[in-house]
Each structure stands twice: as C-alpha cells, then as structure tokens.
Design an enzyme around this catalytic site. Sequence first.
Site, PDB file in Angstrom:
ATOM      1  N   ASP A  67      -8.917 -10.101  48.076  1.00  0.00           N
ATOM      2  CA  ASP A  67      -9.702 -11.316  47.857  1.00  0.00           C
ATOM      3  C   ASP A  67      -9.941 -12.109  49.143  1.00  0.00           C
ATOM      4  OD1 ASP A  67      -6.991 -12.034  48.048  1.00  0.00           O
ATOM      5  OD2 ASP A  67      -6.815 -12.441  45.910  1.00  0.00           O
ATOM      6  N   ASP A 136       1.134 -18.298  37.691  1.00  0.00           N
ATOM      7  CA  ASP A 136       0.486 -18.244  36.382  1.00  0.00           C
ATOM      8  C   ASP A 136       0.172 -16.806  35.961  1.00  0.00           C
ATOM      9  OD1 ASP A 136      -1.609 -17.574  38.043  1.00  0.00           O
ATOM     10  OD2 ASP A 136      -2.903 -19.254  37.483  1.00  0.00           O
TER      11      ASP A 136
END
Length: 254
Positions: A67, A136
């Site tokens: 990313d 998360d």
Amino acid sequence: MRLEILEDEEAMSRRAAEIIADAIRGKPDLVLGLATGGTPVGTYRELVRLYREGRVDFSRVTTFNLDEYVGLDPRDPRSYHAYMEEHLFRHVNLRPGATHLPDGWAEDLEAECRRYEAAVEAHGGIDLQLLGIGRDGHIGFNEPGAPWERGTRVVRLKPETRQDNARYFGGVVDAVPQRAISMGIRTIMHARRLLLLAAGPHKAEIVQRAIEGPVSRHVPASILQLHPDALVLLDESAASRLTRVRPGAERGRG
Ligand code: F6R
C-alpha cells in the site's frame, strides 16, 4: 494456517528474515510482497544483515508493496516509498525498477489501481507476501468490512488506523492522509504464501480474534484461516490472549 510463537520481537524478526531469505534461495527470481509499519522494521534489518553477510542475493527478486498513502509525493519522507528506501531498498542489491509500490500521487487513482494489479499479474503473482495486522484487524489497508473479492483499490482509513499511524506524522492525526491505495484482499489471498507478523501486547486481542475467532469480514485478517499456505509468527506478548494450542503451533526457539 500455521502458527509459530517466538520469545520476543527480535526472535520473530530473525525468523521472518530467515523464511524470506530461504524463499529467495529456493527461487532467486522470487516475487516478494512487502509491508510497512513498525512490525517489519526488524525483519528488514535482519535481511540487510543477511545480505551483507553474503547469505541472500536480491539481484533477481521483484518486490510489490501492499500500500501507499494517497496524496503524498513518493519523495515525501513519510511516504511508504521513503520508508522502503530507508529500511530495505537502498541497503540491498535489488535492481532499479524491480521494486513496486502503488503511486498515491497519481492523477487518476482508479487507473493507477488497475495498473498496479496488472503489474502484479504480469509478474506471475506474488510468491510470498509479508503482512502486518492493524489493531482493527486490517491487512494491507483493508479495513473491517472490506470486500474480499476486490483487487487493488482506493481505501478510506478508519480513525483508529490514522490514530495509530499519527506517530509518523508528528503525532498529528489530521496530518495522516485519509485515503490510501491498497492491494485488495483478493490480491493478498492470491499470493502463494502468506507470512503475517505480530508483536507486542497491543496486538494480542486482535491476534486472538483473527486466529481463533470466526472468519469474518469484520476482522479482515481472519481470512488467512482460509489460505492454503499461511504462517503466522507471533512474539509471546502478541500470543498471550490465545486460548487454544492449535495443531501445528510451535514454540520457536528464536
Ligand atoms: C503496512 C500495512 C498495514 C500494517 C498494519 C500494522 O504496509 O499494510 O496493514 O501492517 O497497520 O502496522 P504496525 O506494524 O505499525 O503495527
């Protein structure tokens, strides 16, 4: 999914670097998927050490990063381009042009996603993908609820993720870009091997949910349970909330 628990973060990093170096020795033109963030820093340090000792050769390796932030110049020191230069690329003999990251500075982001996905495919897909895990449960920047069938795409970062990454932006959450280009879960799951690393007590809860909980889109990393060749390396503290000793789990000696 296989699991190895190492004594501490350093031992985990040494083990991860050995696994990557072994993969390169077995296939010198390996297509290697890379991650950024705090977790793989020790792994890259070990890989650089192995390279300097003449124990691994990157000259035929190709890399693809997971990313990059949208809106950061690749020369910006906070970009993942800069991170990779600092921690790995400039220290080893990767060929110029053999390292790939999404271009978050591109004018047409959708076209850039398609270009990146096509580049991965043109190289025959990823042989070994290194992964970290967000608190998360994100992998790459695929946040909870991310579609599993999508390839490289523009993603919006959750507040928790921006908070966690503010340390790279002078502690200012608002300075962390709101969007990134990330390989999709489909791209990641197509890699032939996955190697997920997690260290530290702050990762213990999400590691437990990802490994022992149900496979769910709410915990993107839980999809690794469905991959035919996924290895998870943990240090003792990241493994501290695991409740079952799973078949194949090993305590590494580091
Ligand atoms: C980084 C990436 C992220 C990180 C994750 C954990 O390229 O894709 O999924 O792996 O945010 O980050 P750290 O290692 O800083 O805890």
